[in-house]
Scaffold this active site. Structure first.
Site, PDB file in Angstrom:
ATOM      1  CE  LYS A   1      -2.098  -0.966   3.868  1.00 56.66           C
ATOM      2  NZ  LYS A   1      -1.378  -2.214   4.237  1.00 56.66           N
TER       3      LYS A   1
ATOM      4  NE  ARG B   1      -4.663  -0.771   9.964  1.00 52.49           N
ATOM      5  CZ  ARG B   1      -3.474  -0.536   9.401  1.00 52.49           C
ATOM      6  NH1 ARG B   1      -3.269   0.532   8.686  1.00 52.49           N
ATOM      7  NH2 ARG B   1      -2.515  -1.360   9.576  1.00 52.49           N
TER       8      ARG B   1
ATOM      9  NE  ARG C   1       7.752  -2.205   6.249  1.00 58.47           N
ATOM     10  CZ  ARG C   1       6.450  -2.060   6.418  1.00 58.47           C
ATOM     11  NH1 ARG C   1       5.701  -1.538   5.459  1.00 58.47           N
ATOM     12  NH2 ARG C   1       5.880  -2.443   7.552  1.00 58.47           N
TER      13      ARG C   1
ATOM     14  NE  ARG D   1       6.101  -0.210  10.221  1.00 62.00           N
ATOM     15  CZ  ARG D   1       4.974  -0.203   9.518  1.00 62.00           C
ATOM     16  NH1 ARG D   1       4.888   0.507   8.407  1.00 62.00           N
ATOM     17  NH2 ARG D   1       3.921  -0.873   9.934  1.00 62.00           N
TER      18      ARG D   1
ATOM     19  NE  ARG E   1       1.980  -4.788  11.185  1.00 58.99           N
ATOM     20  CZ  ARG E   1       3.041  -4.570  10.395  1.00 58.99           C
ATOM     21  NH1 ARG E   1       4.213  -5.091  10.697  1.00 58.99           N
ATOM     22  NH2 ARG E   1       2.923  -3.829   9.331  1.00 58.99           N
TER      23      ARG E   1
HETATM   24  P1  AP5 Z   1       4.888  -1.506   1.897  1.00 59.29           P
HETATM   25  O1  AP5 Z   1       4.550  -0.702   0.683  1.00 59.29           O
HETATM   26  O2  AP5 Z   1       5.618  -0.818   3.007  1.00 59.29           O
HETATM   27  O3  AP5 Z   1       3.590  -2.262   2.440  1.00 59.29           O
HETATM   28  P2  AP5 Z   1       2.290  -1.705   3.204  1.00 59.29           P
HETATM   29  O4  AP5 Z   1       1.114  -2.420   2.624  1.00 59.29           O
HETATM   30  O5  AP5 Z   1       2.257  -0.213   3.213  1.00 59.29           O
HETATM   31  O6  AP5 Z   1       2.580  -2.316   4.630  1.00 59.29           O
HETATM   32  P3  AP5 Z   1       2.511  -1.669   6.095  1.00 59.29           P
HETATM   33  O7  AP5 Z   1       3.202  -2.679   7.007  1.00 59.29           O
HETATM   34  O8  AP5 Z   1       3.043  -0.284   6.137  1.00 59.29           O
HETATM   35  O9  AP5 Z   1       1.028  -1.688   6.348  1.00 59.29           O
HETATM   36  P4  AP5 Z   1       0.339  -1.655   7.677  1.00 59.29           P
HETATM   37  O10 AP5 Z   1      -1.027  -1.472   7.146  1.00 59.29           O
HETATM   38  O11 AP5 Z   1       0.481  -2.794   8.599  1.00 59.29           O
HETATM   39  O12 AP5 Z   1       1.089  -0.510   8.479  1.00 59.29           O
HETATM   40  P5  AP5 Z   1       0.659   0.950   8.897  1.00 59.29           P
HETATM   41  O13 AP5 Z   1       1.881   1.765   8.904  1.00 59.29           O
HETATM   42  O14 AP5 Z   1      -0.516   1.417   8.123  1.00 59.29           O
HETATM   43  O15 AP5 Z   1       5.730  -2.779   1.394  1.00 59.29           O
HETATM   44  C1  AP5 Z   1       6.242  -3.737   2.321  1.00 59.29           C
HETATM   45  C2  AP5 Z   1       7.633  -4.243   1.830  1.00 59.29           C
HETATM   46  O16 AP5 Z   1       7.445  -4.947   0.602  1.00 59.29           O
HETATM   47  C3  AP5 Z   1       8.634  -3.124   1.523  1.00 59.29           C
HETATM   48  O17 AP5 Z   1       9.928  -3.511   1.919  1.00 59.29           O
HETATM   49  C4  AP5 Z   1       8.581  -2.949  -0.004  1.00 59.29           C
HETATM   50  O18 AP5 Z   1       9.820  -2.510  -0.556  1.00 59.29           O
HETATM   51  C5  AP5 Z   1       8.237  -4.369  -0.453  1.00 59.29           C
HETATM   52  N1  AP5 Z   1       7.410  -4.391  -1.669  1.00 59.29           N
HETATM   53  C6  AP5 Z   1       6.384  -3.555  -1.994  1.00 59.29           C
HETATM   54  N2  AP5 Z   1       5.852  -3.901  -3.192  1.00 59.29           N
HETATM   55  C7  AP5 Z   1       6.538  -5.023  -3.602  1.00 59.29           C
HETATM   56  C8  AP5 Z   1       6.449  -5.869  -4.756  1.00 59.29           C
HETATM   57  N3  AP5 Z   1       5.529  -5.660  -5.713  1.00 59.29           N
HETATM   58  N4  AP5 Z   1       7.303  -6.915  -4.840  1.00 59.29           N
HETATM   59  C9  AP5 Z   1       8.243  -7.158  -3.861  1.00 59.29           C
HETATM   60  N5  AP5 Z   1       8.374  -6.370  -2.753  1.00 59.29           N
HETATM   61  C10 AP5 Z   1       7.528  -5.327  -2.620  1.00 59.29           C
HETATM   62  O19 AP5 Z   1       0.147   0.714  10.391  1.00 59.29           O
HETATM   63  C11 AP5 Z   1       1.028   0.399  11.442  1.00 59.29           C
HETATM   64  C12 AP5 Z   1       0.263   0.376  12.764  1.00 59.29           C
HETATM   65  O20 AP5 Z   1      -0.310   1.691  13.023  1.00 59.29           O
HETATM   66  C13 AP5 Z   1      -0.938  -0.576  12.810  1.00 59.29           C
HETATM   67  O21 AP5 Z   1      -0.571  -1.894  13.155  1.00 59.29           O
HETATM   68  C14 AP5 Z   1      -1.814   0.096  13.895  1.00 59.29           C
HETATM   69  O22 AP5 Z   1      -1.347  -0.166  15.180  1.00 59.29           O
HETATM   70  C15 AP5 Z   1      -1.616   1.581  13.604  1.00 59.29           C
HETATM   71  N6  AP5 Z   1      -2.606   2.117  12.651  1.00 59.29           N
HETATM   72  C16 AP5 Z   1      -2.339   2.689  11.432  1.00 59.29           C
HETATM   73  N7  AP5 Z   1      -3.484   3.063  10.832  1.00 59.29           N
HETATM   74  C17 AP5 Z   1      -4.498   2.716  11.679  1.00 59.29           C
HETATM   75  C18 AP5 Z   1      -5.911   2.828  11.607  1.00 59.29           C
HETATM   76  N8  AP5 Z   1      -6.536   3.350  10.535  1.00 59.29           N
HETATM   77  N9  AP5 Z   1      -6.643   2.362  12.652  1.00 59.29           N
HETATM   78  C19 AP5 Z   1      -6.049   1.850  13.756  1.00 59.29           C
HETATM   79  N10 AP5 Z   1      -4.714   1.694  13.882  1.00 59.29           N
HETATM   80  C20 AP5 Z   1      -3.943   2.135  12.855  1.00 59.29           C
END
Ligand code: AP5
Length: 217
Positions: free
Chosen positions: A13, A88, A123, A156, A167
């Site tokens: 994402k 979410r 990552r 992270r 997660r």
């Molecule tokens: P990346 O693009 O970083 O993946 P992502 O889907 O953004 O993953 P996240 O871990 O950031 O999502 P998340 O939803 O758990 O975390 P968030 O920060 O929102 O890609 C991942 C890896 O794969 C990278 O190394 C990249 O280079 C590689 N990659 C990408 N595309 C690729 C491809 N095509 N092929 C190969 N490799 C590839 O949330 C973190 C925490 O914050 C949550 O757990 C929660 O506690 C809190 N939080 C955030 N938002 C909310 C909300 N709305 N409500 C409640 N809690 C929340």
């Protein structure tokens, strides 16, 4: 162009949102990035959020809804935005609807759990810019350093395998129901977004092209 990118942790994402933001000239709004910035700055929001994030649980809805809704009132969102990691939970999606925040497209990205674990455990992030790398799939020119600034990359806290599995469980339990929510007409009228589902496996640029195609770009 008001877009929601939906998908489990690690499906790409953030990677796709950064590229899409550049292509469409609208901001990427990552609630995860906003929370991590608050944790780093040790604000009261950050102090409240930290234990939830580190253990892979979701931060309570009442905190996150205000954060996201206030963000899209900023002038840079006048022509649209890309929500990355919000909403979410059903309560977050319903709050958007009740606050008359119309969404044009919801794009679900899917990747197998096995690939997700490989992706997240490798990552690395440049925190000030949000640039994302992977030790195998998208390595920086110099290991551990950002390509543009030469500054350190970080791993992270929640990218440890046991937390990644937690997660994924939280995603299935609390976020996946949003797929059905956005596949049907929203209650009490209003704009129902177009729902799309794509595979997040394969070349990053190719996936980006597919998303732009779905958006008619
Ligand atoms: P990346 O693009 O970083 O993946 P992502 O889907 O953004 O993953 P996240 O871990 O950031 O999502 P998340 O939803 O758990 O975390 P968030 O920060 O929102 O890609 C991942 C890896 O794969 C990278 O190394 C990249 O280079 C590689 N990659 C990408 N595309 C690729 C491809 N095509 N092929 C190969 N490799 C590839 O949330 C973190 C925490 O914050 C949550 O757990 C929660 O506690 C809190 N939080 C955030 N938002 C909310 C909300 N709305 N409500 C409640 N809690 C929340």
């Amino acid at each position: 162009m008001r877009i929601i990118l939906l998908g489990a942790p690690g499906v790409g994402k953030g990677t796709q949102a950064l590229l899409l933001a550049r292509a469409l000239n609208v901001p990427q709004i990552s609630t995860g990035d906003m929370l991590r910035a608050a944790v780093q700055a040790q604000t009261s929001l950050g102090l409240d959020a930290k234990s939830f994030m580190d253990s892979g649980r979701l931060v309570p809805d009442e905190i996150i809804i205000d954060l996201a809704v206030d963000r899209i009132k900023q002038p840079d969102c006048a022509h649209g935005f890309i929500f990355d990691g919000f909403p979410r939970t059903l309560a977050q999606a319903q709050a958007l609807h009740e606050k008359d925040v119309a969404i044009d497209h919801v794009i679900e990205i899917k990747v197998s759990d096995e690939d997700i674990i490989r992706r997240l455990s490798g990552r690395r992030i440049h925190q000030p810019s949000g640039r994302i790398y992977h030790v195998d799939f998208d390595p920086p020119h110099t290991p551990g350093k950002d390509n543009h600034t030469g500054e350190d990359l970080i791993q992270r806290e929640d990218d440890k395998e046991v937390t990644i599995r937690k997660r994924l469980h939280v995603y299935r339990d609390q976020t996946e129901p949003l797929v059905a929510y956005y596949q049907q007409a929203l209650p009490s009228g209003g704009l129902t977004p177009q729902f799309h589902c794509i595979s997040g496996t394969g070349d990053v640029a190719q996936i980006q092209g597919e998303i732009l195609g779905l958006l008619g770009r």
